[in-house]
Enzyme design. Structure first.
Site, PDB file in Angstrom:
ATOM      1  N   GLU A 114       8.104  41.920  -2.833  1.00 20.29           N
ATOM      2  CA  GLU A 114       8.127  40.929  -1.753  1.00 20.29           C
ATOM      3  C   GLU A 114       9.375  41.162  -0.922  1.00 20.29           C
ATOM      4  O   GLU A 114      10.194  42.030  -1.241  1.00 20.29           O
ATOM      5  CB  GLU A 114       8.112  39.505  -2.330  1.00 20.29           C
ATOM      6  CG  GLU A 114       6.781  39.129  -2.973  1.00 20.29           C
ATOM      7  CD  GLU A 114       6.796  37.733  -3.553  1.00 20.29           C
ATOM      8  OE1 GLU A 114       6.616  36.785  -2.798  1.00 20.29           O
ATOM      9  OE2 GLU A 114       7.000  37.600  -4.767  1.00 20.29           O
ATOM     10  N   HIS A 239       8.721  29.273   4.843  1.00 20.15           N
ATOM     11  CA  HIS A 239       7.979  30.490   4.501  1.00 20.15           C
ATOM     12  C   HIS A 239       7.382  31.033   5.791  1.00 20.15           C
ATOM     13  O   HIS A 239       6.792  30.277   6.568  1.00 20.15           O
ATOM     14  CB  HIS A 239       6.879  30.178   3.486  1.00 20.15           C
ATOM     15  CG  HIS A 239       6.326  31.410   2.824  1.00 20.15           C
ATOM     16  ND1 HIS A 239       5.559  32.322   3.514  1.00 20.15           N
ATOM     17  CD2 HIS A 239       6.445  31.889   1.565  1.00 20.15           C
ATOM     18  CE1 HIS A 239       5.233  33.313   2.691  1.00 20.15           C
ATOM     19  NE2 HIS A 239       5.766  33.074   1.498  1.00 20.15           N
ATOM     20  N   ARG A 285      13.502  36.371   4.041  1.00 15.32           N
ATOM     21  CA  ARG A 285      12.609  35.374   4.623  1.00 15.32           C
ATOM     22  C   ARG A 285      13.162  34.637   5.848  1.00 15.32           C
ATOM     23  O   ARG A 285      12.437  34.334   6.783  1.00 15.32           O
ATOM     24  CB  ARG A 285      12.349  34.328   3.536  1.00 15.32           C
ATOM     25  CG  ARG A 285      10.930  34.040   3.374  1.00 15.32           C
ATOM     26  CD  ARG A 285      10.731  33.204   2.174  1.00 15.32           C
ATOM     27  NE  ARG A 285       9.902  33.913   1.229  1.00 15.32           N
ATOM     28  CZ  ARG A 285       9.505  33.400   0.089  1.00 15.32           C
ATOM     29  NH1 ARG A 285       9.914  32.199  -0.268  1.00 15.32           N
ATOM     30  NH2 ARG A 285       8.733  34.076  -0.710  1.00 15.32           N
ATOM     31  N   HIS A 346       9.032  25.284   2.917  1.00 14.17           N
ATOM     32  CA  HIS A 346       8.542  25.887   1.673  1.00 14.17           C
ATOM     33  C   HIS A 346       9.404  25.567   0.460  1.00 14.17           C
ATOM     34  O   HIS A 346       8.893  25.210  -0.590  1.00 14.17           O
ATOM     35  CB  HIS A 346       8.501  27.400   1.891  1.00 14.17           C
ATOM     36  CG  HIS A 346       8.051  28.200   0.712  1.00 14.17           C
ATOM     37  ND1 HIS A 346       6.790  28.085   0.175  1.00 14.17           N
ATOM     38  CD2 HIS A 346       8.686  29.155  -0.026  1.00 14.17           C
ATOM     39  CE1 HIS A 346       6.662  28.923  -0.844  1.00 14.17           C
ATOM     40  NE2 HIS A 346       7.798  29.572  -0.997  1.00 14.17           N
ATOM     41  N   ARG A 381      16.882  31.787  -0.412  1.00 11.22           N
ATOM     42  CA  ARG A 381      16.384  32.260  -1.710  1.00 11.22           C
ATOM     43  C   ARG A 381      15.610  33.575  -1.581  1.00 11.22           C
ATOM     44  O   ARG A 381      14.787  33.741  -0.679  1.00 11.22           O
ATOM     45  CB  ARG A 381      15.457  31.206  -2.325  1.00 11.22           C
ATOM     46  CG  ARG A 381      14.771  31.651  -3.591  1.00 11.22           C
ATOM     47  CD  ARG A 381      13.934  30.543  -4.159  1.00 11.22           C
ATOM     48  NE  ARG A 381      12.810  30.224  -3.327  1.00 11.22           N
ATOM     49  CZ  ARG A 381      11.577  30.700  -3.502  1.00 11.22           C
ATOM     50  NH1 ARG A 381      11.312  31.531  -4.499  1.00 11.22           N
ATOM     51  NH2 ARG A 381      10.604  30.337  -2.701  1.00 11.22           N
TER      52      ARG A 381
END
Ligand code: FAD
Ligand code: SIN
Length: 533
Positions: A114, A239, A285, A346, A381
């Site tokens: 990811e 997100h 992200r 998110h 994160r």
């Protein structure tokens, strides 16, 4: 009514259940879930759980990726301990019955990738990792005699020594919680030696979120009211890719889809991530979400698109069966069409501040999982580090709490039951729904991916007004789960804005156009808030 236990666990996701399954060998556990036991963020996790398990990977590489994503303010000692304890908690999950997807040869576990990860290191169960973890842990908890599960029980407030004795102590301690039995409409008193907050995140503070309805930040709000320190609330992670469809309620399109080759494009098919980061679609992200926000605003589009058609129908349907089917249910065939996506709230990177044993600064009160701030995530994160953190800190909280339990020295005075005073049934539910809607709307518009001093000030003025209204309403009417959640989202919104106003720089998830640069001299640190009594 009173319920007494050694451990009171507030929450039935990966955090609460992992703790309960270990603690139950040492005492009685009362485990609360606000709705049914499986309605948790854990249950909706898709991508997987990050942990080093291949020869090409290393602890150092996972530590480094986490630090880079965290934009300079992760606590490196915490990052290292979480990464290094990863393999043990994966082994525990497997022992409790979690079945991760194996590679085609069947010998090893399949590892996906990811954003922000330099290696394939994410264990997954197809694209429904959370559902598999939740299933296994719930089954294990049901089989344990020492765990009593209370579904549809919403904790209202923590009971502290200072509240009971009506005097301020140097260090307060937690004695349990007052809890609404939602179906019966009565408030029960749960007393415990150890209380654990495992109540998840706060996505519902925003209008557009992929979080389930339980995510109203109750744990953060309760801990704040009880006097615990709260940290880094400005770092709400958006997100980048939730499904854009009028009926989809922000269904997540996992980052693993990009990990397996999907490319973000504009409506006309132009890929754009190359202009924003050298890792392109697999950048951290915060960078991807901001890039999408910018593309949508610059081109006046409602959404951008995710294109994985080049991987072929056979691969897509076997690797992402749930995402494929859900998109199809909304009329989008991802093997033939690009998926329309937008960012949505998110994950809460801040929360109740805890030490390495998951203890808060209120004695006998622990916090783990998304509700907690451990120092792992910094300003942003890294994908799939959340399930990992929850499982690691469940073990740490358990070891520490058991020692505390053995040490004794617990309270022995009577704890009063909930007093409704002269409260009556409300006939004005419109006040709750109006305030609920207003908070979520201005948080999305003023305190979202891009912020400014003026927008934050506007948001704060509105919150203060609404807070006054809620407080008056709260004490006059009989408590309901809607009212509990409204009061909590208002508190959490206020904490987010307070922290965002303190941080006069842009770092990670906190982007403020009036302070567009990183300020390492003044702000390479966390923000803390504590209620003044
Ligand atoms: P949760 O799983 O949210 O559980 C919270 C529990 O607390 C629930 O039982 C709830 O009922 C209870 N609760 C809340 N308030 C109260 C109250 N007042 N009284 C009683 N009970 C209460 N992370 C990853 O690492 N990998 C992923 O692939 C991933 N994918 C995700 C996909 C989606 C769609 C979402 C929403 C999140 C994802 N995350 C992922 C994040 C991760 O799932 C969560 O951070 C994690 O599951 C949180 O676990 P938890 O146990 O702390 O809380
Ligand atoms: C996802 O599958 O994209 C979510 C992963 C995460 O939030 O860690």
């Amino acid at each position: 009514m009173k319920v007494q236990s050694d451990f009171l666990v507030i929450g039935s996701g990966i955090a609460g259940l992992s703790f309960a399954l270990q603690a139950a060998a040492h005492g009685t556990v009362a485990l609360l879930a606000k709705r049914d036991i499986a309605e948790t963020a854990t249950n909706y996790a898709q991508g997987g759980i990050a942990s080093v398990s291949s020869n090409e990977d290393s602890f150092d590489a996972h530590v480094q990726d986490t630090l880079v994503a965290g934009a300079g303010i992760c606590h490196e000692d915490v990052v290292r301990l979480v990464v290094e304890e990863g393999p043990q908690v994966i082994a525990n999950l497997i022992e409790w019955g979690v079945k991760f997807t194996r590679s085609t040869s069947g010998e090893a576990y399949d590892l996906t990738r990811e954003g922000g990860h330099s290696q394939r290191r994410i264990l997954h169960a197809a694209d429904i990792t959370g559902r598999e973890i939740q299933r296994a842990l719930v089954e294990a908890a049901h089989a344990h005699d020492n765990i009593t599960i209370y579904e549809n029980h919403a904790a209202i407030d923590l009971i502290t020594e200072s509240k009971v004795l009506k005097k301020k102590a140097d260090q307060d301690r937690c004695l349990g919680a007052h809890v609404l039995d939602v179906k019966a409409g009565v408030v029960k008193t749960f007393t415990s030696r150890i209380t654990l907050l495992a109540s998840g995140g706060a996505g519902k503070v925003y209008l557009y979120t992929c979080n389930p309805d339980i995510a109203s930040g109750d744990g953060v709000a309760m801990a704040y009211r009880a006097g615990a320190t709260i940290a880094n609330m400005e770092f709400m992670q958006f997100h980048p890719t939730t499904l854009f469809h009028p009926n989809a309620r922000s269904f997540l399109i996992s980052e693993a889809v990009r990990g397996e080759g999907a490319i973000l494009k504009r409506r006309d098919g132009t890929a754009f991530m190359e202009r924003y980061h050298h890792l392109k679609d697999l950048a951290p992200r915060d960078i991807v979400a901001r890039a999408i926000d910018n593309e949508m605003k610059t081109h006046g589009d409602d959404c951008v698109y995710l294109d994985i058609r080049h991987r072929g129908a056979e691969y897509i349907t076997s690797r992402f069966p749930n995402i494929y089917q859900t998109c199809l249910d909304y009329g989008i065939d991802m093997t033939k069409e690009m998926i329309p996506v937008v960012p949505a709230a998110h994950y809460l990177c801040g929360g109740v501040a805890v030490d390495k044993n998951a203890e808060t600064d209120v004695k006998h009160l622990y916090a783990i999982g998304e509700v907690a701030f451990t120092g792992l995530h910094g300003a942003n994160r890294l994908a799939s580090n959340s399930l990992l953190e929850a499982a690691v800190y469940a073990g740490r909280a358990f070891h520490h709490a058991v020692e505390v339990l053995k040490g004794g020295g617990f309270h022995s005075y009577p704890i009063p039951e909930w007093d409704s005073g002269t409260a009556t049934n409300s006939d004005e539910m419109v006040v709750v729904s109006q305030n609920w809607d207003e908070i979520r709307r201005f948080m999305s518009n003023y305190v979202g991916i891009v912020r400014s001093d003026k927008r934050l000030a506007r948001a704060m003025r509105r919150i203060e007004l609404i807070q006054d209204e809620i407080e008056e309403y709260y004490w006059n009417f009989i408590v309901t789960s809607d009212l509990i959640e409204l009061r909590n989202i208002a508190t959490v919104a206020q904490l987010i804005v307070t922290c965002a106003q303190m941080r006069k720089e842009s770092r990670g998830l906190n982007y403020n156009i009036d302070h567009p640069d990183v300020d390492d001299v003044n702000w390479k640190r966390d923000t803390f808030v504590k209620k003044q009594f």
